[in-house]
Design a protein around this motif. Structure first.
Motif, PDB file in Angstrom:
ATOM      1  N   PHE A 336     -35.340  97.221   2.163  1.00 35.04           N
ATOM      2  CA  PHE A 336     -37.149  97.980   2.115  1.00 35.04           C
ATOM      3  C   PHE A 336     -37.880  97.147   1.166  1.00 35.04           C
ATOM      4  CE2 PHE A 336     -35.275 102.080   4.015  1.00 35.04           C
ATOM      5  CZ  PHE A 336     -35.344 101.425   5.330  1.00 35.04           C
ATOM      6  N   TYR A 337     -37.430  96.998  -0.191  1.00 38.34           N
ATOM      7  CA  TYR A 337     -38.353  96.375  -0.992  1.00 38.34           C
ATOM      8  C   TYR A 337     -38.953  95.084  -0.666  1.00 38.34           C
ATOM      9  CZ  TYR A 337     -37.306 100.625  -3.690  1.00 38.34           C
ATOM     10  OH  TYR A 337     -37.167 101.792  -4.347  1.00 38.34           O
ATOM     11  N   ALA A 338     -37.733  94.332  -0.293  1.00 39.93           N
ATOM     12  CA  ALA A 338     -38.090  92.881   0.128  1.00 39.93           C
ATOM     13  C   ALA A 338     -39.028  92.761   1.353  1.00 39.93           C
ATOM     14  CB  ALA A 338     -36.638  92.234   0.890  1.00 39.93           C
ATOM     15  N   ALA A 339     -39.030  93.897   2.347  1.00 42.58           N
ATOM     16  CA  ALA A 339     -39.892  94.115   3.227  1.00 42.58           C
ATOM     17  C   ALA A 339     -41.393  94.255   2.799  1.00 42.58           C
ATOM     18  CB  ALA A 339     -39.478  95.125   4.595  1.00 42.58           C
ATOM     19  N   GLU A 340     -41.356  95.001   1.753  1.00 41.08           N
ATOM     20  CA  GLU A 340     -42.764  95.518   0.989  1.00 41.08           C
ATOM     21  C   GLU A 340     -43.231  94.307   0.521  1.00 41.08           C
ATOM     22  OE1 GLU A 340     -44.049  98.488  -2.207  1.00 41.08           O
ATOM     23  OE2 GLU A 340     -42.344  98.946  -1.232  1.00 41.08           O
ATOM     24  N   ALA A 341     -42.520  93.518  -0.090  1.00 39.22           N
ATOM     25  CA  ALA A 341     -42.718  92.377  -0.898  1.00 39.22           C
ATOM     26  C   ALA A 341     -43.561  91.371   0.258  1.00 39.22           C
ATOM     27  CB  ALA A 341     -41.823  91.725  -1.837  1.00 39.22           C
ATOM     28  N   ILE A 342     -42.977  91.105   1.319  1.00 39.65           N
ATOM     29  CA  ILE A 342     -43.510  90.238   2.473  1.00 39.65           C
ATOM     30  C   ILE A 342     -44.747  90.824   3.012  1.00 39.65           C
ATOM     31  CG2 ILE A 342     -42.795  89.354   4.533  1.00 39.65           C
ATOM     32  CD1 ILE A 342     -39.864  89.167   3.782  1.00 39.65           C
ATOM     33  N   ARG A 343     -44.488  92.244   3.455  1.00 39.85           N
ATOM     34  CA  ARG A 343     -45.819  92.781   4.065  1.00 39.85           C
ATOM     35  C   ARG A 343     -46.831  92.823   3.191  1.00 39.85           C
ATOM     36  NH1 ARG A 343     -45.032  97.607   5.940  1.00 39.85           N
ATOM     37  NH2 ARG A 343     -46.080  97.317   7.991  1.00 39.85           N
ATOM     38  N   GLY A 344     -46.693  93.200   1.879  1.00 42.14           N
ATOM     39  CA  GLY A 344     -47.746  93.435   0.894  1.00 42.14           C
ATOM     40  C   GLY A 344     -47.941  95.063   0.858  1.00 42.14           C
ATOM     41  N   LYS A 345     -47.088  95.950   1.451  1.00 40.14           N
ATOM     42  CA  LYS A 345     -47.166  97.233   1.675  1.00 40.14           C
ATOM     43  C   LYS A 345     -45.934  97.903   2.336  1.00 40.14           C
ATOM     44  CE  LYS A 345     -49.276  97.567   6.241  1.00 40.14           C
ATOM     45  NZ  LYS A 345     -50.414  98.144   7.171  1.00 40.14           N
ATOM     46  N   PRO A 346     -45.603  99.025   1.767  1.00 39.14           N
ATOM     47  CA  PRO A 346     -44.330  99.634   2.132  1.00 39.14           C
ATOM     48  C   PRO A 346     -44.204  99.869   3.583  1.00 39.14           C
ATOM     49  CG  PRO A 346     -45.254 101.020   0.356  1.00 39.14           C
ATOM     50  CD  PRO A 346     -46.332 100.199   0.801  1.00 39.14           C
TER      51      PRO A 346
END
Length: 382
Positions: A336-346
């Motif tokens: 989930f945190y990796a996805a947040e880093a890629i998207r720029g938001k949770p």
């Protein structure tokens, strides 16, 4: 009636395994949660509870920071509950966070920077690996490593070793490039290599010869009567006390030996799981808490050193399992945190909620499957 008698007999045996199992699990779980706890506190997160076990609290106390340290009724894990957590799996409590004061929100796990949250989550598995390294290193430093020559004393007729051309007197030097120091190294490398082609270098009368062999998957029985299917070459090594040499380790070498042992167990565990998916191993070897209790009790009969060594092995497994990319586990949070880093938001609250539900279903399914294996292995085995 016969089935009930076997269940009663096995159940009585498991009760005698409870203390060693709790000893092993408590050590492993405590250090896992301590990893989360320490990094969380360093990052300024308010910690509500540190629990060994789940369910109703048996006893506990508050520390000066207001954290409730407690032992709970179901000793099959543990958790650290941070400010802002909805439950023991650190699912964000969005409603509660909306009602928090500025100070409370500042102490919430989910209000911390991404790097801090990732570090806190990863700290649990890392603590498990560090515990394993320390355990294995301390045992090597204190007791050394008993070693016997990797000598072939006889070859089983019709075996994979005979077909490959092994001869009595051969001394194994390496397997697929892995250096062989002792006969125990051969057993460790071959056990999870059934049906794989191996290149084995042997010393035959001073000359190095390369043999190609394929271990055969064979059911064997260990010293406790447990049956398992492993790769076997078909060579015999006669136990001779005069052959045993105890290799001693200094502090640095022992610590490095702990690193190597932890890495070996981790790679072999992942290798075994991979072999299940490609059909080279049976999933019936996967065990749950009942099997852990049984093995702990059996190993405890060998002494405290063997039991501590088991704790080191189990700690590696717990660290690996928690890194699997499954929501509810530490690895799922990291995804989930990796996805947040890629998207720029949770990820959206709905997406995370769905992920946690899927993760819970996967974890529960694995627990049911492992428990079924335990029952089959322990209660219904001959």
């Amino acid at each position: 009636m016969e089935f009930l008698q076997s269940v009663f007999s096995a159940g009585s045996g498991l009760l005698s395994y409870a203390i060693p199992a709790l000893f092993v699990l408590t050590i492993v779980v405590f250090f896992h949660e301590l990893g989360h706890f320490m990094v969380g506190r360093w990052c300024g997160v308010t910690i509500k509870a540190f629990s060994i076990g789940f369910g109703p609290e048996l006893f506990g106390f508050y520390d000066k920071h207001g954290t409730r340290w407690k032992f709970s009724a179901i000793p099959l894990g543990g958790y650290v509950k941070f400010e802002g957590d909805e439950n023991a799996a650190s699912v964000p409590d969005e409603e509660a966070m909306k009602k928090m004061s500025a100070d409370e929100r500042e102490g919430s796990l989910h209000a911390k920077p991404l790097w801090a949250r990732a570090a806190i989550v990863a700290a649990g598995p890392v603590a498990n690996f560090l515990l394993s390294i320390v355990i294995f290193g301390m045992l090597l430093f204190a007791y050394g490593k008993p070693m016997t020559p990797a000598r072939v004393d006889s070859v089983v007729a019709g075996s994979a070793a005979e077909e490959a051309g092994f001869e009595p007197g051969d001394i194994m030097v390496s397997i697929d490039g892995g250096v062989i120091e002792a006969f125990s190294d051969v057993q460790r490398l071959v056990a999870l290599s059934s049906e794989d082609v191996l290149q084995v270098v042997v010393d035959r009368g001073g000359s190095l010869i390369t043999l190609q062999t394929t271990p055969r998957r064979t059911e064997v029985t260990d010293q406790f009567g447990n049956k398992q299917k492993i790769g076997v070459l078909g060579i015999r090594h006669e136990s001779n006390p005069d052959d045993v040499v105890r290799k001693q380790f200094g502090p640095v070498d022992a610590l490095w030996g702990g690193v190597e042992e932890t890495y070996f167990i981790a790679t072999r565990t992942l290798g075994y799981i991979g072999r299940i998916f490609v059909g080279k191993e049976d999933a019936d070897q996967l065990g749950g808490p009942i099997r852990v209790a049984q093995v702990s009790g059996q190993v405890a009969t060998l002494g405290i050193v063997a039991l501590v060594n088991l704790a080191g092995m189990l700690s590696v497994s717990i660290g690996l399992i928690n890194l699997f990319p499954v929501p509810m586990l530490d690895g799922g949070h990291l995804v989930f945190y990796a996805a947040e880093a890629i998207r720029g938001k949770p990820l959206s609250e709905k997406s995370q909620e769905l992920g946690f539900k899927i993760g819970l279903a996967m974890v529960l399914s694995l627990m049911v499957f492992a428990t079924f294996n335990d029952i089959t292995h322990i209660f219904l085995s001959d």
